[in-house]
Design an enzyme around this catalytic site. Structure first.
Site, short mmCIF file in Angstrom:
data_model
loop_
_atom_site.label_atom_id
_atom_site.label_comp_id
_atom_site.label_asym_id
_atom_site.label_seq_id
_atom_site.Cartn_x
_atom_site.Cartn_y
_atom_site.Cartn_z
N THR A 184 -0.78 2.02 7.18
CA THR A 184 -0.75 0.82 6.35
C THR A 184 -0.70 -0.41 7.24
O THR A 184 -0.12 -0.37 8.32
CB THR A 184 0.45 0.85 5.37
OG1 THR A 184 0.59 -0.45 4.78
CG2 THR A 184 1.75 1.21 6.06
N HIS A 236 -3.12 -4.26 8.18
CA HIS A 236 -4.43 -4.89 8.08
C HIS A 236 -5.52 -3.86 8.42
O HIS A 236 -5.58 -3.34 9.53
CB HIS A 236 -4.47 -6.09 9.02
CG HIS A 236 -5.59 -7.02 8.73
ND1 HIS A 236 -5.87 -8.11 9.50
CD2 HIS A 236 -6.49 -7.04 7.73
CE1 HIS A 236 -6.91 -8.76 9.00
NE2 HIS A 236 -7.29 -8.12 7.92
N GLY A 237 -6.36 -3.56 7.43
CA GLY A 237 -7.24 -2.40 7.54
C GLY A 237 -8.32 -2.49 8.60
O GLY A 237 -8.72 -1.46 9.16
N THR A 244 0.86 -1.19 0.00
CA THR A 244 0.00 0.00 0.00
C THR A 244 0.89 1.23 0.00
O THR A 244 2.00 1.19 0.52
CB THR A 244 -0.88 -0.03 1.27
OG1 THR A 244 -1.86 -1.05 1.11
CG2 THR A 244 -1.58 1.29 1.55
N ARG A 281 -15.39 -5.24 -0.33
CA ARG A 281 -14.73 -4.83 0.93
C ARG A 281 -14.06 -3.46 0.74
O ARG A 281 -13.38 -3.23 -0.25
CB ARG A 281 -13.70 -5.87 1.33
CG ARG A 281 -12.94 -5.56 2.63
CD ARG A 281 -11.54 -5.01 2.36
NE ARG A 281 -10.73 -4.94 3.56
CZ ARG A 281 -9.53 -4.35 3.62
NH1 ARG A 281 -9.02 -3.80 2.53
NH2 ARG A 281 -8.86 -4.33 4.74
N VAL A 282 -14.29 -2.54 1.66
CA VAL A 282 -13.58 -1.27 1.65
C VAL A 282 -12.71 -1.23 2.90
O VAL A 282 -13.19 -1.53 4.01
CB VAL A 282 -14.56 -0.07 1.65
CG1 VAL A 282 -13.81 1.25 1.74
CG2 VAL A 282 -15.41 -0.09 0.37
N GLY A 283 -11.44 -0.88 2.74
CA GLY A 283 -10.51 -0.88 3.87
C GLY A 283 -10.27 0.51 4.43
O GLY A 283 -10.92 1.49 4.05
#
Ligand code: ASP
Length: 294
Positions: A216, A218-219, A165, A193-195
Protein backbone atom coordinates in the site's frame (compact mmCIF):
# COMPACT_ATOMS: atom_id res chain seq x y z
CA UNK A 1 -8.99 -27.30 13.05
CA UNK A 2 -5.95 -25.15 12.54
CA UNK A 3 -2.45 -26.52 12.66
CA UNK A 4 0.49 -24.52 13.93
CA UNK A 5 0.88 -22.85 10.56
CA UNK A 6 -2.40 -21.02 9.99
CA UNK A 7 -1.99 -17.26 10.17
CA UNK A 8 -3.45 -14.09 8.68
CA UNK A 9 -2.42 -10.44 8.63
CA UNK A 10 -4.42 -7.55 7.16
CA UNK A 11 -3.70 -3.87 6.56
CA UNK A 12 -5.92 -0.83 6.29
CA UNK A 13 -3.61 1.32 4.17
CA UNK A 14 -0.41 3.31 4.50
CA UNK A 15 -0.75 7.05 5.03
CA UNK A 16 -1.18 9.59 7.77
CA UNK A 17 -4.45 9.03 9.61
CA UNK A 18 -5.43 11.37 12.43
CA UNK A 19 -4.72 10.10 15.93
CA UNK A 20 -8.43 10.28 16.77
CA UNK A 21 -9.34 7.97 13.88
CA UNK A 22 -6.51 5.49 14.44
CA UNK A 23 -8.37 3.26 16.95
CA UNK A 24 -11.27 2.95 14.50
CA UNK A 25 -8.90 1.79 11.76
CA UNK A 26 -7.26 -0.72 14.08
CA UNK A 27 -10.66 -2.08 15.18
CA UNK A 28 -11.74 -2.43 11.55
CA UNK A 29 -8.55 -4.37 10.75
CA UNK A 30 -9.01 -6.61 13.77
CA UNK A 31 -12.62 -7.39 12.82
CA UNK A 32 -11.50 -8.29 9.28
CA UNK A 33 -8.61 -10.44 10.52
CA UNK A 34 -11.07 -12.34 12.73
CA UNK A 35 -13.37 -12.92 9.76
CA UNK A 36 -10.46 -14.35 7.77
CA UNK A 37 -9.11 -16.33 10.69
CA UNK A 38 -12.49 -18.00 11.26
CA UNK A 39 -12.12 -19.52 7.79
CA UNK A 40 -8.61 -20.80 8.60
CA UNK A 41 -9.71 -22.07 12.00
CA UNK A 42 -12.45 -24.15 10.34
CA UNK A 43 -9.78 -25.71 8.10
CA UNK A 44 -10.68 -23.53 5.10
CA UNK A 45 -8.26 -22.36 2.41
CA UNK A 46 -6.10 -19.23 2.60
CA UNK A 47 -7.76 -17.98 -0.60
CA UNK A 48 -11.21 -17.86 1.04
CA UNK A 49 -9.73 -16.35 4.20
CA UNK A 50 -8.14 -13.38 2.39
CA UNK A 51 -11.22 -12.83 0.22
CA UNK A 52 -13.53 -12.73 3.25
CA UNK A 53 -11.19 -10.47 5.22
CA UNK A 54 -10.94 -7.99 2.34
CA UNK A 55 -14.71 -8.08 1.76
CA UNK A 56 -15.18 -7.06 5.39
CA UNK A 57 -12.83 -4.12 4.88
CA UNK A 58 -14.54 -3.14 1.60
CA UNK A 59 -17.87 -3.05 3.46
CA UNK A 60 -16.41 -0.78 6.16
CA UNK A 61 -16.84 2.87 4.98
CA UNK A 62 -13.76 3.89 6.94
CA UNK A 63 -11.45 2.38 4.33
CA UNK A 64 -10.59 3.41 0.77
CA UNK A 65 -12.06 0.29 -0.87
CA UNK A 66 -15.61 -0.62 -1.87
CA UNK A 67 -17.84 1.73 0.17
CA UNK A 68 -15.70 4.70 1.19
CA UNK A 69 -13.44 4.53 -1.89
CA UNK A 70 -11.76 7.78 -2.91
CA UNK A 71 -12.99 9.78 -5.91
CA UNK A 72 -11.14 10.30 -9.17
CA UNK A 73 -10.60 13.70 -10.80
CA UNK A 74 -14.12 13.65 -12.22
CA UNK A 75 -15.67 12.79 -8.85
CA UNK A 76 -16.32 9.19 -9.89
CA UNK A 77 -15.31 5.93 -8.24
CA UNK A 78 -13.00 3.52 -10.08
CA UNK A 79 -11.84 0.45 -8.18
CA UNK A 80 -8.76 -1.78 -8.35
CA UNK A 81 -8.45 -5.25 -6.79
CA UNK A 82 -6.41 -8.44 -7.12
CA UNK A 83 -6.56 -11.87 -5.50
CA UNK A 84 -4.05 -14.67 -5.93
CA UNK A 85 -3.22 -18.05 -4.45
CA UNK A 86 0.15 -19.70 -4.08
CA UNK A 87 -0.36 -21.96 -7.09
CA UNK A 88 -0.24 -18.70 -9.13
CA UNK A 89 -3.95 -18.66 -9.92
CA UNK A 90 -4.98 -15.01 -10.00
CA UNK A 91 -7.81 -12.63 -10.84
CA UNK A 92 -7.84 -8.84 -10.95
CA UNK A 93 -9.91 -5.84 -11.96
CA UNK A 94 -8.69 -2.32 -12.71
CA UNK A 95 -10.53 1.00 -13.03
CA UNK A 96 -13.73 -0.94 -12.32
CA UNK A 97 -16.90 1.20 -12.12
CA UNK A 98 -18.73 1.06 -8.76
CA UNK A 99 -19.48 -2.41 -7.39
CA UNK A 100 -19.80 -3.24 -3.68
CA UNK A 101 -17.08 -5.90 -3.52
CA UNK A 102 -14.42 -5.73 -6.24
CA UNK A 103 -12.44 -8.50 -4.50
CA UNK A 104 -15.34 -10.91 -5.10
CA UNK A 105 -15.27 -9.98 -8.79
CA UNK A 106 -11.49 -10.55 -8.85
CA UNK A 107 -12.13 -13.97 -7.27
CA UNK A 108 -14.66 -14.71 -10.01
CA UNK A 109 -12.02 -13.75 -12.63
CA UNK A 110 -9.63 -16.20 -10.93
CA UNK A 111 -12.19 -19.02 -10.94
CA UNK A 112 -13.20 -18.28 -14.55
CA UNK A 113 -9.56 -18.73 -15.50
CA UNK A 114 -9.66 -17.37 -19.06
CA UNK A 115 -7.88 -14.08 -18.32
CA UNK A 116 -6.17 -12.56 -15.30
CA UNK A 117 -7.03 -8.84 -15.44
CA UNK A 118 -10.09 -7.00 -16.76
CA UNK A 119 -10.31 -3.20 -16.82
CA UNK A 120 -12.95 -0.48 -17.07
CA UNK A 121 -16.22 -1.19 -18.89
CA UNK A 122 -15.04 -4.68 -19.89
CA UNK A 123 -14.52 -5.51 -16.23
CA UNK A 124 -18.00 -4.17 -15.43
CA UNK A 125 -19.48 -6.30 -18.23
CA UNK A 126 -17.69 -9.40 -16.89
CA UNK A 127 -19.04 -8.66 -13.41
CA UNK A 128 -22.67 -8.12 -14.43
CA UNK A 129 -22.57 -11.25 -16.64
CA UNK A 130 -21.55 -13.17 -13.52
CA UNK A 131 -24.38 -11.79 -11.42
CA UNK A 132 -22.74 -8.85 -9.64
CA UNK A 133 -24.89 -5.72 -9.32
CA UNK A 134 -23.47 -2.51 -10.76
CA UNK A 135 -23.95 0.50 -8.48
CA UNK A 136 -23.77 4.26 -8.93
CA UNK A 137 -20.94 6.33 -7.47
CA UNK A 138 -23.46 7.77 -4.99
CA UNK A 139 -24.05 4.30 -3.52
CA UNK A 140 -20.42 3.99 -2.38
CA UNK A 141 -19.51 7.66 -1.85
CA UNK A 142 -18.90 8.86 1.72
CA UNK A 143 -18.67 12.41 3.10
CA UNK A 144 -15.01 11.82 3.98
CA UNK A 145 -14.21 10.88 0.36
CA UNK A 146 -15.99 14.01 -0.92
CA UNK A 147 -14.10 16.24 1.55
CA UNK A 148 -10.78 14.72 0.53
CA UNK A 149 -11.63 15.18 -3.16
CA UNK A 150 -12.58 18.83 -2.65
CA UNK A 151 -9.41 19.48 -0.66
CA UNK A 152 -7.22 18.05 -3.41
CA UNK A 153 -9.11 19.98 -6.13
CA UNK A 154 -8.72 23.18 -4.09
CA UNK A 155 -5.01 22.32 -3.76
CA UNK A 156 -5.34 22.30 0.03
CA UNK A 157 -4.09 18.74 0.04
CA UNK A 158 -1.59 16.87 -2.10
CA UNK A 159 -2.97 14.76 -4.97
CA UNK A 160 -1.34 11.86 -3.27
CA UNK A 161 -2.55 8.56 -1.93
CA UNK A 162 -5.78 8.73 0.03
CA UNK A 163 -4.80 6.13 2.62
CA UNK A 164 -7.13 3.31 3.55
CA UNK A 165 -6.34 0.78 0.82
CA UNK A 166 -6.91 -2.70 2.22
CA UNK A 167 -5.13 -6.03 1.94
CA UNK A 168 -4.84 -9.45 3.53
CA UNK A 169 -2.34 -12.30 3.30
CA UNK A 170 -2.72 -15.72 4.86
CA UNK A 171 -1.32 -19.23 5.16
CA UNK A 172 -3.69 -22.13 5.82
CA UNK A 173 -3.28 -25.39 7.70
CA UNK A 174 -2.10 -27.15 4.53
CA UNK A 175 0.67 -24.57 4.07
CA UNK A 176 -0.98 -22.86 1.06
CA UNK A 177 -0.74 -19.05 0.88
CA UNK A 178 -2.93 -16.34 -0.67
CA UNK A 179 -3.03 -12.55 -1.00
CA UNK A 180 -5.82 -10.05 -1.68
CA UNK A 181 -5.72 -6.27 -2.12
CA UNK A 182 -8.48 -3.75 -2.88
CA UNK A 183 -8.56 0.03 -3.26
CA UNK A 184 -10.21 3.10 -4.69
CA UNK A 185 -6.68 4.16 -5.68
CA UNK A 186 -5.38 7.67 -5.13
CA UNK A 187 -7.57 10.73 -4.61
CA UNK A 188 -8.16 12.77 -7.79
CA UNK A 189 -6.40 10.23 -10.01
CA UNK A 190 -7.13 10.67 -13.70
CA UNK A 191 -9.97 8.58 -15.11
CA UNK A 192 -8.75 5.19 -16.31
CA UNK A 193 -5.69 5.12 -14.08
CA UNK A 194 -4.91 1.61 -12.81
CA UNK A 195 -2.65 1.35 -9.77
CA UNK A 196 -0.41 -1.25 -8.20
CA UNK A 197 -3.21 -3.01 -6.29
CA UNK A 198 -4.43 -4.68 -9.52
CA UNK A 199 -0.96 -5.67 -10.64
CA UNK A 200 0.61 -9.02 -9.74
CA UNK A 201 4.06 -8.55 -8.23
CA UNK A 202 3.46 -4.84 -7.61
CA UNK A 203 0.67 -4.46 -5.01
CA UNK A 204 -0.29 -8.11 -4.58
CA UNK A 205 1.44 -11.48 -4.85
CA UNK A 206 1.14 -15.05 -3.59
CA UNK A 207 3.59 -17.83 -4.32
CA UNK A 208 3.66 -21.15 -2.42
CA UNK A 209 7.42 -21.27 -3.02
CA UNK A 210 7.92 -18.11 -0.95
CA UNK A 211 4.86 -16.58 0.76
CA UNK A 212 2.32 -13.83 0.14
CA UNK A 213 2.43 -10.03 0.25
CA UNK A 214 0.14 -6.99 -0.11
CA UNK A 215 1.48 -3.45 -0.53
CA UNK A 216 0.00 0.00 0.00
CA UNK A 217 1.15 3.52 -0.76
CA UNK A 218 1.62 5.60 -3.90
CA UNK A 219 1.06 3.01 -6.61
CA UNK A 220 3.27 4.31 -9.39
CA UNK A 221 6.62 3.82 -7.59
CA UNK A 222 5.34 0.52 -6.14
CA UNK A 223 4.70 -0.71 -9.70
CA UNK A 224 8.07 0.50 -10.94
CA UNK A 225 10.00 -1.60 -8.42
CA UNK A 226 7.56 -4.58 -8.41
CA UNK A 227 7.46 -4.24 -4.63
CA UNK A 228 5.73 -7.47 -3.57
CA UNK A 229 7.87 -9.54 -5.95
CA UNK A 230 10.97 -7.88 -4.52
CA UNK A 231 9.83 -8.77 -0.98
CA UNK A 232 9.10 -12.42 -1.81
CA UNK A 233 12.41 -12.75 -3.64
CA UNK A 234 14.04 -11.76 -0.34
CA UNK A 235 11.99 -14.45 1.42
CA UNK A 236 13.18 -17.01 -1.15
CA UNK A 237 16.73 -15.90 -0.36
CA UNK A 238 16.18 -16.88 3.29
CA UNK A 239 14.90 -13.71 4.94
CA UNK A 240 12.01 -13.99 7.41
CA UNK A 241 8.76 -12.15 6.62
CA UNK A 242 9.52 -9.16 8.85
CA UNK A 243 13.04 -8.65 7.47
CA UNK A 244 11.81 -9.02 3.89
CA UNK A 245 9.10 -6.40 4.49
CA UNK A 246 11.72 -3.95 5.73
CA UNK A 247 14.14 -4.78 2.90
CA UNK A 248 11.44 -4.10 0.32
CA UNK A 249 10.59 -0.66 1.71
CA UNK A 250 14.30 0.23 1.90
CA UNK A 251 14.69 -0.75 -1.76
CA UNK A 252 11.61 1.32 -2.73
CA UNK A 253 13.08 4.34 -0.95
CA UNK A 254 16.52 3.80 -2.47
CA UNK A 255 15.25 3.48 -6.03
CA UNK A 256 12.34 5.94 -6.06
CA UNK A 257 12.38 7.96 -2.84
CA UNK A 258 8.80 6.80 -2.18
CA UNK A 259 7.30 5.67 1.11
CA UNK A 260 4.86 2.78 1.45
CA UNK A 261 3.64 -0.08 3.61
CA UNK A 262 3.61 -3.83 3.17
CA UNK A 263 2.36 -6.98 4.92
CA UNK A 264 3.81 -10.43 4.40
CA UNK A 265 3.49 -14.04 5.41
CA UNK A 266 6.24 -16.55 4.68
CA UNK A 267 5.98 -20.31 4.14
CA UNK A 268 6.94 -20.96 7.76
CA UNK A 269 3.80 -19.07 8.85
CA UNK A 270 5.67 -16.02 10.13
CA UNK A 271 3.97 -12.67 9.46
CA UNK A 272 5.65 -9.31 8.91
CA UNK A 273 4.48 -5.72 8.53
CA UNK A 274 6.39 -2.52 7.90
CA UNK A 275 5.69 1.03 6.83
CA UNK A 276 7.73 4.11 6.03
CA UNK A 277 4.62 6.33 6.13
CA UNK A 278 3.40 7.81 9.41
CA UNK A 279 0.70 5.19 9.84
CA UNK A 280 -0.45 1.84 8.50
CA UNK A 281 -3.21 0.12 10.45
CA UNK A 282 -2.82 -3.66 10.64
CA UNK A 283 -4.01 -6.69 12.55
CA UNK A 284 -2.67 -10.23 12.69
CA UNK A 285 -3.86 -13.53 14.11
CA UNK A 286 -1.23 -16.25 14.39
CA UNK A 287 -0.77 -19.31 16.61
CA UNK A 288 0.79 -16.86 19.10
CA UNK A 289 -2.49 -14.88 19.35
CA UNK A 290 -3.83 -11.54 18.13
CA UNK A 291 -1.86 -8.38 17.49
CA UNK A 292 -2.88 -5.03 16.01
CA UNK A 293 -1.54 -1.52 15.67
CA UNK A 294 -1.10 1.52 13.51
N1 ASP B 1 -1.58 1.71 -3.73
C1 ASP B 1 -2.83 2.39 -3.96
C2 ASP B 1 -2.80 3.01 -5.32
O1 ASP B 1 -1.84 3.67 -5.67
C3 ASP B 1 -3.13 3.44 -2.95
C4 ASP B 1 -2.89 3.09 -1.51
O2 ASP B 1 -2.31 2.05 -1.19
O3 ASP B 1 -3.28 3.88 -0.64
O4 ASP B 1 -3.76 2.89 -6.03
Amino acid sequence: MTTGLAAIIVHGGAGDIAETRAPLHVDGCLRAARVGHAVLHAGGPALAAVEDAVRALEDDPLFNAGRGACLNHEGEIELDACIMDGTLRAGAVGALPPFANPIAIARCVLEDGEHVLYAGEGAARFATLHGFRRLATGDLRTDAAVERWKAVLAKKSEPNWAGGTVGAVAIDSSGAVAAATSTGGIACKRAGRVGDSSIIGAGNLADDEAGAASATGHGEPIMRVCLTRFALTRVSAGRAAQEAAEDALAELARRTGARAGIILVDRAGRVGHATTTKTMSWAAITPDGEGAGV
